[in-house]
Design an enzyme around this catalytic site. Structure first.
Site, PDB file in Angstrom:
ATOM      1  N   LEU A  61      -1.731 -18.863   9.025  1.00  0.00           N
ATOM      2  CA  LEU A  61      -2.575 -19.357   8.161  1.00  0.00           C
ATOM      3  C   LEU A  61      -1.672 -19.845   6.974  1.00  0.00           C
ATOM      4  O   LEU A  61      -2.260 -20.440   6.239  1.00  0.00           O
ATOM      5  CB  LEU A  61      -3.878 -18.201   7.440  1.00  0.00           C
ATOM      6  CG  LEU A  61      -5.330 -17.903   7.973  1.00  0.00           C
ATOM      7  CD1 LEU A  61      -6.384 -17.806   8.072  1.00  0.00           C
ATOM      8  CD2 LEU A  61      -5.555 -19.815   8.911  1.00  0.00           C
ATOM      9  N   ILE A  86      -3.481 -14.549  19.165  1.00  0.00           N
ATOM     10  CA  ILE A  86      -4.074 -14.624  20.859  1.00  0.00           C
ATOM     11  C   ILE A  86      -5.855 -13.917  19.886  1.00  0.00           C
ATOM     12  O   ILE A  86      -5.798 -13.305  19.417  1.00  0.00           O
ATOM     13  CB  ILE A  86      -3.554 -13.204  20.841  1.00  0.00           C
ATOM     14  CG1 ILE A  86      -1.824 -13.773  21.449  1.00  0.00           C
ATOM     15  CG2 ILE A  86      -3.844 -12.592  22.132  1.00  0.00           C
ATOM     16  CD1 ILE A  86      -0.979 -12.344  21.935  1.00  0.00           C
ATOM     17  N   HIS A  92     -12.162 -14.527  14.469  1.00  0.00           N
ATOM     18  CA  HIS A  92     -10.856 -14.762  13.236  1.00  0.00           C
ATOM     19  C   HIS A  92     -10.676 -16.017  14.719  1.00  0.00           C
ATOM     20  O   HIS A  92      -9.504 -16.360  13.928  1.00  0.00           O
ATOM     21  CB  HIS A  92     -10.779 -13.336  12.809  1.00  0.00           C
ATOM     22  CG  HIS A  92      -9.153 -13.173  12.185  1.00  0.00           C
ATOM     23  ND1 HIS A  92      -9.715 -13.175  11.212  1.00  0.00           N
ATOM     24  CD2 HIS A  92      -8.251 -13.415  12.929  1.00  0.00           C
ATOM     25  CE1 HIS A  92      -8.614 -13.790  10.355  1.00  0.00           C
ATOM     26  NE2 HIS A  92      -7.089 -13.636  11.337  1.00  0.00           N
TER      27      HIS A  92
END
Length: 154
Positions: A61, A86, A92
């Site tokens: 991010l 992953i 999320h």
């Protein structure tokens, strides 16, 4: 002429190019493998080591904001985004994958600088390891190809 295996042009020439790389530290062994493969391929394509700048950020991010800062410097012919997301047990994964990808694209379009996006989005660590070196090399080739292409058409 296209390389039949990779679909990339033969004779990619990175001589004289300046390439910026932003690498997420999250999943560090995997992102280091991406970065090592990318840097090695850039140099194999003729990019001078002194013309490759690597910046580390905490996670995927944070990659777009540093790409944006690098693009604003107007010193790079292309940029590379490296990371590894992953899938876990929560939403999320989708949030990070979608937002980091959108951010990378936005920076590229807003600043007119090509960005090779090699932020892996995988189901598990084994998939990431299976892709890391190839995707790092691919990102280098994309960066050089797009830098050359934009130079040719502008």
């Amino acid at each position: 002429m296209q390389d039949a295996d990779q679909g990339t042009p033969e004779g990619l020439d990175g001589e004289g190019l300046r390439i910026g790389i932003v690498q997420a530290r999250f999943n560090a062994p995997l992102t280091a493998a991406l970065a090592n493969a990318c840097r090695a391929e850039l140099m194999a394509l003729g990019v001078a080591e002194k013309h490759i700048e690597l910046v580390l950020v905490p996670g995927a991010l944070e990659v777009p904001v540093v790409l944006q800062a690098m693009a604003r410097r107007d010193e790079f012919d292309a940029l590379v985004a490296l990371g590894c997301i992953i899938r876990g047990e929560t939403y999320h994964f989708e949030l990070v994958a979608n937002e980091s990808g959108a951010g990378v694209t936005r920076v590229s379009l807003d600043h007119g600088v090509p960005i090779a996006n090699a932020i892996l989005t995988v189901e598990n660590e084994a998939q990431a390891w299976a892709r890391a070196e190839d995707k790092g090399r691919d990102a280098a080739r994309v960066a050089v190809e797009m830098a050359n292409l934009l130079e040719d058409i502008t």
